[in-house]
Write an enzyme that holds these catalytic residues in place. Sequence first.
Site, mmCIF file in Angstrom:
data_model
loop_
_atom_site.group_PDB
_atom_site.id
_atom_site.type_symbol
_atom_site.label_atom_id
_atom_site.label_comp_id
_atom_site.label_asym_id
_atom_site.label_seq_id
_atom_site.Cartn_x
_atom_site.Cartn_y
_atom_site.Cartn_z
ATOM 1 C CE LYS A 11 -5.897 9.473 3.364
ATOM 2 N NZ LYS A 11 -6.232 10.475 2.349
ATOM 3 C CD GLU A 166 -0.234 13.206 2.058
ATOM 4 O OE1 GLU A 166 -0.336 12.107 1.500
ATOM 5 O OE2 GLU A 166 -0.959 13.548 3.005
HETATM 6 P P1 13P Z 1 -4.477 9.193 -1.750
HETATM 7 O O1 13P Z 1 -3.258 8.344 -2.017
HETATM 8 O O2 13P Z 1 -5.715 8.400 -1.602
HETATM 9 O O3 13P Z 1 -4.572 10.328 -2.699
HETATM 10 O O4 13P Z 1 -4.245 9.831 -0.285
HETATM 11 C C1 13P Z 1 -3.060 10.460 -0.004
HETATM 12 C C2 13P Z 1 -2.990 10.727 1.441
HETATM 13 O O5 13P Z 1 -3.722 11.545 1.979
HETATM 14 C C3 13P Z 1 -2.028 9.959 2.239
HETATM 15 O O6 13P Z 1 -1.856 10.520 3.493
#
Ligand code: 13P
Length: 257
Positions: A11, A166
């Site tokens: 991110k 997800e």
């Molecule tokens: P987290 O593993 O921090 O929950 O994030 C998942 C995600 O959005 C991966 O693209």
Amino acid sequence: MRRPVIAGNWKMNPPSLDEALSLAAAIEVAAVAASDVTTVICPPTIWLAEVARVATGATALGAQTMHFEERGAFTGETSPLMLAGLASFVILGHSERRQYDGETDEGVGRKVASAVAHGLRPIAAVGERAEERRAGETEAVIDRQVRAALAGLDRIGGSGLVVAYEPVWAIGTGDAASPADAQAVASQIRAILRELDADAADEVPIQYGGSVTDANALEFFGQPDIDGALVGGASLKPETFGAILRAGQAAIGGDGA
Ligand code: 13P
């Protein structure tokens, strides 16, 4: 057995290039040891070229998004031509981009087709929001998102497609889906793939994403239709991400390099 694909979605992290390079270097070491897993890191686009110099073999690179056009007046965007040769994967349709950047099902479909046309492996991300799950709409949302994401592909075989399930409510919350619930959706996704391209459906890695940690990864990887993970927060901690890679290696029955 499908080779697991475990991808770290950094991110908008970490905040400096130095930190990005040391994170990539540490993950490269862990990736060498998990030789039966495809390890992918998706740093911020601005650092792809420099991270590529550190992730020198065992780690594949991915972008976090891209535009579907090759060039043009699209301020702030990155084209598939710019990524080709630098990244081998690209995450498309992440829920944060759907939520904050107005990505639509249709746009994700155009991006997936463009990625494949440019030799990039798309990680097409789908997932229901909390209120959709509460309303019993999970199956309908997944059906719509998966079909739209794949609408521009002539065939799935040979496309390099990865699908990431997800659930939005599980992202960054510490509240991961149960392995059984994640498997139920992964199996639904596999059935859609089978309907679209019976020969290729079993080749496609389906990842689970949403609060994956070293404590729960193995359980997800043990599910018949889950072949890896898309990891956010835990991918920024090399020890934890390394342990997730080892879980992937254990799930496929290998002991590493
Ligand atoms: P987290 O593993 O921090 O929950 O994030 C998942 C995600 O959005 C991966 O693209």
